[in-house]
Motif scaffolding. Structure first.
Motif, PDB file in Angstrom:
ATOM      1  N   ASP A 252       0.754  -1.117   0.097  1.00 19.18           N
ATOM      2  CA  ASP A 252      -0.042  -0.016  -0.085  1.00 19.18           C
ATOM      3  C   ASP A 252       0.840   1.299   0.105  1.00 19.18           C
ATOM      4  OD1 ASP A 252      -1.865   1.822   0.301  1.00 19.18           O
ATOM      5  OD2 ASP A 252      -2.688   1.246   2.247  1.00 19.18           O
ATOM      6  N   THR A 256       1.260   3.926  -3.073  1.00 20.54           N
ATOM      7  CA  THR A 256       1.127   5.460  -3.034  1.00 20.54           C
ATOM      8  C   THR A 256       2.143   6.569  -3.135  1.00 20.54           C
ATOM      9  OG1 THR A 256       0.798   4.997  -0.571  1.00 20.54           O
ATOM     10  CG2 THR A 256      -1.269   4.962  -1.932  1.00 20.54           C
ATOM     11  N   GLU A 257       3.184   6.359  -2.036  1.00 23.13           N
ATOM     12  CA  GLU A 257       4.275   6.946  -2.103  1.00 23.13           C
ATOM     13  C   GLU A 257       5.110   6.911  -3.125  1.00 23.13           C
ATOM     14  OE1 GLU A 257       5.835   6.938   1.880  1.00 23.13           O
ATOM     15  OE2 GLU A 257       4.017   6.545   3.076  1.00 23.13           O
ATOM     16  N   ASN A 259       4.394   6.040  -6.109  1.00 19.66           N
ATOM     17  CA  ASN A 259       3.735   6.127  -7.482  1.00 19.66           C
ATOM     18  C   ASN A 259       4.147   4.802  -8.323  1.00 19.66           C
ATOM     19  OD1 ASN A 259       1.630   7.208  -8.870  1.00 19.66           O
ATOM     20  ND2 ASN A 259       3.093   8.973 -10.117  1.00 19.66           N
ATOM     21  N   ASN A 286      -6.405   1.121  -4.789  1.00 26.19           N
ATOM     22  CA  ASN A 286      -5.120   1.980  -4.939  1.00 26.19           C
ATOM     23  C   ASN A 286      -5.369   2.050  -6.417  1.00 26.19           C
ATOM     24  OD1 ASN A 286      -4.846   2.085  -2.424  1.00 26.19           O
ATOM     25  ND2 ASN A 286      -2.805   1.486  -2.491  1.00 26.19           N
TER      26      ASN A 286
END
Ligand code: KG4
Ligand code: ZN
Length: 331
Positions: A252, A256-257, A259, A286
């Protein structure tokens, strides 16, 4: 180009044939002799490989309908793994390569697990992230190209598969613990015990599973035999959930961090059903693709070794007969 792949790094004796980038046969013999000991006994593993390897290689050749003389190269796991077990595979392969006068290609077992993703998902493109979760490793890699890997994070102590194996032993299940915990978890309540989801301070992509194992140990000690027997499926389900949540937390975060929108999962723990189910939820949340190889490609196999050998030999890379097993080989 016809490549024979050989894998003997731990407790699977495996051989496979790759013809022009396609796996045409793959044979595995799993050593059940270790089950009663609760873990792999290295000396027994070497002896079993020695007993089975010739037979498995012949089976793989028979299935592929090609003769030994038609081979163009032999790819063999060089490491990491158990020293004696690796030596059985490399010695066998060197002898065969010398007799046939064809090249030998030493393969890094961890890299081969990454190649297994291409067997499962031919459409996978660079760069992607690979979470390697096996009995000996838990590593998060950025795969830029063949042979170009950056390590994002890894376990500080036990590997995820090891956490399954050690946890299984604590609750009286046999080896290998992952499939056993998964089996016993069926019908259990995964929220029954709130086991920790450990994070590593100041290192957002690293893992740590030893605290989780200790939490299970304390829980087992706290319960009497009776309570333990009654709740074994709840304990197994809760413990499995904690491991799965920890792996998903890093996926996760990285998606997200950093990309990243393609994540492939490699190694034996990728076979876990609950991990696959919960990954699907994360994947839609996501909007990322999470790839799991076929079950037969998750655990140790020679198809991934043959495939890695094919890629290497096609680009002119091979080893020589001085090749030595390296139990601590890293990526
Ligand atoms: O990749 P692998 O076959 O061998 C190594 O290179 O270590 O991984 C073996 C590990 C073992 O720890 C085993 O318990 C775990 O993978 N494993 C599983 C499952 N199947 C195998 N863990 C969780 N759930 C499973 N279904
Ligand atoms: Zn493996």
């Amino acid at each position: 180009m016809k490549i024979l792949g050989i894998e003997t790094s731990c407790d699977e004796t495996a051989a496979a044939i790759c013809i022009d980038g396609k796996i045409v046969s793959s044979k595995i013999s799993s050593q059940e002799i270790h089950n009663k000991f609760g873990g792999v006994i290295p000396e027994l593993a070497s002896r079993e490989h020695e007993k089975m390897l010739n037979f498995i290689v012949h089976q793989a050749l028979k299935d592929s309908k090609i003769s030994l003389e038609k081979l163009d190269g032999i790819a063999v796991t060089q490491g990491p793994g158990l020293s004696g077990a690796l030596i059985v595979g490399t010695s066998f392969s060197k002898g065969l390569a010398m007799g046939l006068n064809i090249p030998i290609i030493g393969i890094n077992h961890l890299e081969a697990h990454i190649f297994a993703n291409f067997l499962a998902e031919p459409g996978l493109t660079f760069p992607f992230t690979c979470l390697l979760v096996s009995g000996g490793h838990t590593q998060l890699w950025l795969v830029n190209d063949f042979g170009k890997y950056d390590l994002f994070g890894e376990t500080r102590d036990d590997a995820a598969g090891e956490a399954f194996d050690k946890g299984a032993r604590l609750i009286g299940l046999s080896y290998p613990g992952g499939p056993e915990i998964q089996r016993v978890s069926e019908g259990g309540d995964s929220g029954f015990y709130d086991f920790p989801r450990p994070r590593v301070k100041k290192s957002k992509y690293d893992f740590s599973f030893s605290g989780l194992k200790t939490a299970l140990l304390y829980k087992v000690r706290e319960m009497g035999d009776e309570e333990m027997r009654k709740n074994v499926s709840n304990i197994a389900a809760s413990y499995q959930e904690a491991i799965v949540d920890t792996l998903l937390d890093r996926i996760d975060r990285i998606s997200t961090e950093e990309n990243i929108n393609q994540i492939s999962i490699a190694g034996g723990v990728a076979a876990n059903k609950r991990f696959r189910e919960k990954s699907e939820e994360l994947s839609s949340k996501n909007n990322i693709s999470i790839y799991f190889p076929d079950l037969s490609l998750c655990t140790d196999n020679a198809a991934m070794i043959a495939m890695a050998g094919y890629e290497k030999l096609s680009s002119g890379v091979h080893s020589d007969l001085a090749l030595e097993a390296n139990p601590n080989l890293s990526l």
